[in-house]
Design a protein around this motif. Sequence first.
Motif, PDB file in Angstrom:
ATOM      1  N   GLY A 196      33.591  41.804  25.549  1.00  0.00           N
ATOM      2  CA  GLY A 196      34.170  42.554  26.655  1.00  0.00           C
ATOM      3  C   GLY A 196      35.566  42.066  26.987  1.00  0.00           C
ATOM      4  N   GLN A 197      35.748  40.743  26.949  1.00  0.00           N
ATOM      5  CA  GLN A 197      37.075  40.185  27.194  1.00  0.00           C
ATOM      6  C   GLN A 197      38.065  40.654  26.122  1.00  0.00           C
ATOM      7  N   VAL A 198      37.611  40.689  24.880  1.00  0.00           N
ATOM      8  CA  VAL A 198      38.482  41.177  23.804  1.00  0.00           C
ATOM      9  C   VAL A 198      38.883  42.629  24.067  1.00  0.00           C
ATOM     10  N   LEU A 199      37.901  43.453  24.441  1.00  0.00           N
ATOM     11  CA  LEU A 199      38.194  44.858  24.736  1.00  0.00           C
ATOM     12  C   LEU A 199      39.184  44.986  25.895  1.00  0.00           C
ATOM     13  N   VAL A 200      38.954  44.201  26.942  1.00  0.00           N
ATOM     14  CA  VAL A 200      39.841  44.259  28.111  1.00  0.00           C
ATOM     15  C   VAL A 200      41.267  43.898  27.719  1.00  0.00           C
ATOM     16  N   VAL A 201      41.415  42.828  26.946  1.00  0.00           N
ATOM     17  CA  VAL A 201      42.759  42.385  26.547  1.00  0.00           C
ATOM     18  C   VAL A 201      43.413  43.405  25.619  1.00  0.00           C
ATOM     19  N   LEU A 202      42.682  43.846  24.597  1.00  0.00           N
ATOM     20  CA  LEU A 202      43.272  44.771  23.614  1.00  0.00           C
ATOM     21  C   LEU A 202      43.640  46.109  24.251  1.00  0.00           C
ATOM     22  N   LEU A 203      42.682  46.728  24.929  1.00  0.00           N
ATOM     23  CA  LEU A 203      42.930  48.052  25.498  1.00  0.00           C
ATOM     24  C   LEU A 203      43.984  47.997  26.601  1.00  0.00           C
ATOM     25  N   SER A 261      51.716  48.538  26.802  1.00  0.00           N
ATOM     26  CA  SER A 261      52.778  48.703  25.800  1.00  0.00           C
ATOM     27  C   SER A 261      53.198  50.164  25.671  1.00  0.00           C
ATOM     28  N   VAL A 262      52.221  51.069  25.755  1.00  0.00           N
ATOM     29  CA  VAL A 262      52.512  52.489  25.569  1.00  0.00           C
ATOM     30  C   VAL A 262      53.127  53.102  26.828  1.00  0.00           C
ATOM     31  N   PHE A 263      52.542  52.798  27.983  1.00  0.00           N
ATOM     32  CA  PHE A 263      52.955  53.456  29.222  1.00  0.00           C
ATOM     33  C   PHE A 263      53.912  52.625  30.079  1.00  0.00           C
ATOM     34  N   GLY A 264      54.076  51.351  29.736  1.00  0.00           N
ATOM     35  CA  GLY A 264      55.006  50.508  30.468  1.00  0.00           C
ATOM     36  C   GLY A 264      54.350  49.752  31.605  1.00  0.00           C
ATOM     37  N   VAL A 271      36.748  39.561  35.608  1.00  0.00           N
ATOM     38  CA  VAL A 271      37.249  38.194  35.499  1.00  0.00           C
ATOM     39  C   VAL A 271      38.604  38.147  34.782  1.00  0.00           C
ATOM     40  N   ASN A 272      38.800  39.003  33.786  1.00  0.00           N
ATOM     41  CA  ASN A 272      39.944  38.840  32.883  1.00  0.00           C
ATOM     42  C   ASN A 272      41.043  39.882  33.010  1.00  0.00           C
ATOM     43  N   LEU A 273      40.834  40.953  33.767  1.00  0.00           N
ATOM     44  CA  LEU A 273      41.893  41.955  33.882  1.00  0.00           C
ATOM     45  C   LEU A 273      43.074  41.433  34.688  1.00  0.00           C
ATOM     46  N   ALA A 274      42.819  40.861  35.847  1.00  0.00           N
ATOM     47  CA  ALA A 274      43.907  40.380  36.707  1.00  0.00           C
ATOM     48  C   ALA A 274      44.794  39.340  36.013  1.00  0.00           C
ATOM     49  N   PRO A 275      44.222  38.353  35.264  1.00  0.00           N
ATOM     50  CA  PRO A 275      45.096  37.388  34.587  1.00  0.00           C
ATOM     51  C   PRO A 275      46.097  38.031  33.631  1.00  0.00           C
ATOM     52  N   LEU A 276      45.753  39.168  33.042  1.00  0.00           N
ATOM     53  CA  LEU A 276      46.695  39.866  32.167  1.00  0.00           C
ATOM     54  C   LEU A 276      47.881  40.417  32.947  1.00  0.00           C
ATOM     55  N   LEU A 277      47.705  40.565  34.263  1.00  0.00           N
ATOM     56  CA  LEU A 277      48.743  41.137  35.114  1.00  0.00           C
ATOM     57  C   LEU A 277      49.474  40.074  35.928  1.00  0.00           C
ATOM     58  N   PHE A 278      49.156  38.791  35.704  1.00  0.00           N
ATOM     59  CA  PHE A 278      49.753  37.734  36.511  1.00  0.00           C
ATOM     60  C   PHE A 278      51.287  37.732  36.429  1.00  0.00           C
ATOM     61  N   VAL A 279      51.824  37.894  35.225  1.00  0.00           N
ATOM     62  CA  VAL A 279      53.278  37.889  35.067  1.00  0.00           C
ATOM     63  C   VAL A 279      53.889  39.076  35.815  1.00  0.00           C
ATOM     64  N   ILE A 280      53.222  40.222  35.739  1.00  0.00           N
ATOM     65  CA  ILE A 280      53.692  41.410  36.478  1.00  0.00           C
ATOM     66  C   ILE A 280      53.627  41.144  37.981  1.00  0.00           C
ATOM     67  N   PHE A 281      52.546  40.524  38.432  1.00  0.00           N
ATOM     68  CA  PHE A 281      52.427  40.189  39.854  1.00  0.00           C
ATOM     69  C   PHE A 281      53.535  39.232  40.279  1.00  0.00           C
ATOM     70  N   LEU A 283      47.483  36.568  21.318  1.00  0.00           N
ATOM     71  CA  LEU A 283      47.269  35.253  20.718  1.00  0.00           C
ATOM     72  C   LEU A 283      46.741  34.230  21.719  1.00  0.00           C
ATOM     73  N   GLY A 284      46.724  34.588  23.004  1.00  0.00           N
ATOM     74  CA  GLY A 284      46.180  33.698  24.027  1.00  0.00           C
ATOM     75  C   GLY A 284      44.757  34.078  24.376  1.00  0.00           C
ATOM     76  N   PRO A 285      44.557  34.852  25.443  1.00  0.00           N
ATOM     77  CA  PRO A 285      43.191  35.173  25.873  1.00  0.00           C
ATOM     78  C   PRO A 285      42.400  36.008  24.880  1.00  0.00           C
TER      79      PRO A 285
END
Length: 425
Positions: free
Chosen positions: A146-153, A159-162, A23-33, A249-251
């Motif tokens: 799980g959402q916290v883990l998805v966002v943090l990791l 940030s590390v790999f670009g 549910v939450n991985l793709a929204p983290l990539l929306f800006v990249i998309f 600070l968001g999700p």
Amino acid sequence: MSHTYRSTIYACYRGYIVQAAVVNLAPLLFVIFQQQFDLSLSMIGNLIFLNFGTQLAVDAIAVRFVDKIGYRTCMVSAHFLCAAGLVALGLLPGLMEPYAGLCTAVFLYAVGGGLIEVVISPIVDLVPGDNKASAMSLLHSFYCWGQVLVVLLSTVFLSVFGHGMWVILPVLWAILPVYNGIRFMQVPLPAPVETHEKIPVRKLLVSKIFMIAMLTMLCAGAAEQAMSQWSSLFAERALGVSKVMGDLLGPCLFAVFMGIGRTIYGLRGKQINLTSALLACSILCAGSYLIVSLTRLPLLSLMGCAVCGFAVSLLWPGMLSYSAKCYPKGGTAMFGILAICGDLGCSVGPWMTGLVSENAQSSGILNWDILSGFSPEQAGLKIGLLSAIIFPAVMTIGILIMKRLRRTERGRTAAADTASESGTK
């Protein structure tokens, strides 16, 4: 190696972490998309709608066949579908037309997520133990963690790999559903409620309390996901913070506070009145949407996101528990129907927010004084989130009506018992 029902509960906890990933991985990539594939806000909204819309359709179909096929087959299949979808999310946009690839991946893992949603709650409800409401809330808290883990990791990885390495991220997350699918092959699972003991679906659907429970589940899903799905992009675009800070600070903050709320109720549920807690959370949720959308201070808006996470924490699991208390023999069908309503809300809430945001950018509503000084995109996003306040507002009214109906129903039952005893004497 022997397995007990404790192993089953742990597998269910991990199942909700899998659900959080899809549910939450793709929204983290929306800006990249947006940047890489030139997606509009409405196209992103369509991806969200496809995810929850597919889960909704699966919920509706699964209600009819889960008990016949069995919990084990459904849970194992669900996890491997989630894994396939996550792998496809990373690979397909580079192998075919990007938007079609994203849609295909979302469809695959949404089918798995829908099955998990239907089956996992009745499994926990049927596992022997006391205080089902607390157990249900604790189960759903693992979605939050799980959402916290998805966002943090995921944020650390990017940030590390670009951002250019984002395609690897979904493939790595696919490892979890593969592992948990294997575990569901091994753990003991309770048998579904016997057919002759179940409350007929037709009887549920004509009950006023259950009809309102269905509406409130829709509003719970909409209120939760409208903020969860858009908070990352809102923080970056409307509040002007960086990608990393926007995600944290968001999700992430939203999920932390949602997890705290569910964990508190999971551990202290016996001491809390469920109906009063649901009502308080609905009102608090409406207030948080006002704070996020109307304040001009970015920090206060982000705090509103966090408060919203705490406010929605009990809405979904609380309504499941309330319904299970009213209809203890509702079985998989009852949980499935409620999941359908919740997923419908999860589809409608973010979709409506995106639609209102995009339409607001081309309308005169952006001349509203409180929005002066914001760009059209920033103001549109604020208007979109403000529109979502309708969901906690309707839920507040629904809970008040259910409370009154429940009191009336108890009065009738007590009167009938008294009459019966008088007749016996």
